[in-house]
Design a protein around this motif. Structure first.
Motif, PDB file in Angstrom:
ATOM      1  N   CYS A 272       0.840  -1.205   0.000  1.00 35.84           N
ATOM      2  CA  CYS A 272       0.000   0.000   0.000  1.00 35.84           C
ATOM      3  C   CYS A 272       0.875   1.254   0.000  1.00 35.84           C
ATOM      4  O   CYS A 272       2.043   1.203   0.357  1.00 35.84           O
ATOM      5  CB  CYS A 272      -0.968  -0.027   1.184  1.00 35.84           C
ATOM      6  SG  CYS A 272      -0.254   0.577   2.718  1.00 35.84           S
ATOM      7  N   CYS A 275      -0.556   5.825   4.575  1.00 34.03           N
ATOM      8  CA  CYS A 275      -1.255   7.092   4.792  1.00 34.03           C
ATOM      9  C   CYS A 275      -1.188   7.395   6.280  1.00 34.03           C
ATOM     10  O   CYS A 275      -0.443   6.735   7.010  1.00 34.03           O
ATOM     11  CB  CYS A 275      -2.699   7.007   4.292  1.00 34.03           C
ATOM     12  SG  CYS A 275      -3.716   5.901   5.281  1.00 34.03           S
ATOM     13  N   CYS A 307      -2.077  -1.018   7.458  1.00 33.59           N
ATOM     14  CA  CYS A 307      -2.955  -0.956   8.634  1.00 33.59           C
ATOM     15  C   CYS A 307      -4.130  -1.910   8.496  1.00 33.59           C
ATOM     16  O   CYS A 307      -4.210  -2.691   7.550  1.00 33.59           O
ATOM     17  CB  CYS A 307      -3.455   0.476   8.853  1.00 33.59           C
ATOM     18  SG  CYS A 307      -4.845   0.891   7.792  1.00 33.59           S
TER      19      CYS A 307
END
Ligand code: SF4
Length: 357
Positions: A272, A275, A307
């Motif tokens: 990913c 963020c 996450c």
């Protein structure tokens, strides 16, 4: 099955052409090739580069043959090359004859550029005798004047007309052991040209975007062009053109085919972008893992996620993966949570588990 998977399985039906031991055409996997950038007359430097490229995954290698000395050097290079050698020749039919007698597995030459009918006949006879295919390579940058005038500049239709003229010259001599490339540095033009030619013949396609640029820009441009063609089912062998070390061409080519599920070239990575929710150094983990796994040839997907939002979903879909937490990560294997590890130990744990798969 997703729509994308349906598309990637489509492949334009072609006749099959053998380049040494490598088959080119719809019966064979899409092969990856590159071109040496050493002086072909320097046998040792050229052989060293061919071996390095082969180790990186190159399956066919093309060498520039600008003069008779280079054509002679092929005699020493070919026995030391682990992969089929292709001679790249412009204009001079004598170089094509010399390269064929030196033992090349394919010649890239445009019959329309070598002069008289007698010369074409001589090259075709030698190619037939040695069972050497000819690759026609039309380049948008060097289209015939008459075609440029007829179409008012470089167009897809013009590129195809040039290719069909070269093809017809070979067919007039009953030669059909042919591969065709339509090259341009323009993505749309390249795409248009292959789409038109696909309706005109069943010769295998060598695809690539020529003069694509340096590694960063060239990779982006090539990926767009190759992605569009390959998803349409076009392309039987591919050369990515990048300024610099040709090893990069192989890495990019393999990644393109792997990303489209067209070839298995080792591990597929999902990670990913991170963020504000990410609470561990995911970039460091992803880079360290990718580095450790370079060259590991396992047909699996590894997900490295930051996450609990998308992490568990992706990690479960993959063969193995992590979903980050606070300074730690959950480890998933075949869709199941198998443990929780600290940020420091997660790369080693992932590596060990991957090697067990
Ligand atoms: Fe952000 Fe989590 Fe998505 Fe990664 S997985 S981008 S950390 S929400």
């Amino acid at each position: 099955m997703s729509q994308l998977q349906g598309l990637t399985h489509f492949r334009r039906k072609t006749r099959n052409v053998m380049v040494g031991s490598v088959g080119i055409g719809s019966n064979f996997p899409i092969s990856i090739q590159s071109m040496t950038n050493t002086d072909t007359r320097n046998v040792q430097a050229t052989v060293n580069q061919i071996i390095a490229l082969t180790d990186a995954g190159c399956e066919i290698i093309r060498l520039a043959v600008p003069d008779q000395e280079a054509a002679e050097a092929l005699k020493k290079i070919i026995p030391q090359s682990p992969i089929p050698v292709v001679a790249d020749i412009h204009f001079d039919y004598r170089l094509a004859l010399a390269a064929i007698s030196s033992g090349v597995s394919k010649v890239r030459i445009n019959p329309g550029n070598i002069g008289s009918e007698a010369r074409i006949a001589e090259v075709v006879a030698a190619a037939k005798y040695s069972n050497v295919p000819i690759r026609i390579g039309v380049n948008g940058g060097s289209l015939e004047k008459e075609i440029l005038q007829k179409y008012g500049g470089v167009t897809g239709q013009g590129i195809v007309e040039s290719a069909m003229t070269h093809i017809a010259m070979l067919e007039a001599h009953q030669f059909e052991n042919t591969i065709v490339a339509l090259k341009s540095s323009d993505i749309r033009l390249t795409y248009e040209a292959y789409n038109i030619l696909a309706k005109e013949c069943d010769y295998p396609f060598h695809i690539g975007l020529t003069e694509a640029g340096t590694v960063f820009r060239g990779t982006i441009k090539s990926s767009m062009a190759m992605g569009a063609l390959l998803l349409n089912g076009y392309g039987d062998t591919m050369r990515i053109s990048l300024t610099g070390d040709p090893i990069n061409e192989i890495k990019v080519g393999k990644e393109i085919l792997k990303s489209l599920d067209l070839r298995d070239f080792g591990i597929k990575f999902v990670s990913c972008p991170t963020c504000g929710r990410c609470q561990l150094n995911l970039e460091k983990i992803a880079n360290a893992l990718e580095g450790k796994l370079e060259g590991v040839n396992k047909n699996i997907t590894v997900a490295v996620m930051g996450c609990a939002v998308n992490g568990p979903g992706e990690a479960k879909e993959a063969d193995i993966g992590i979903a980050g937490g606070k300074d730690s990560a959950l480890l998933f294997k075949k869709g199941e949570i198998v443990g929780k590890y600290s940020e420091e130990e997660i790369v080693d744990v992932l590596y060990e588990e991957i090697m067990k798969l």
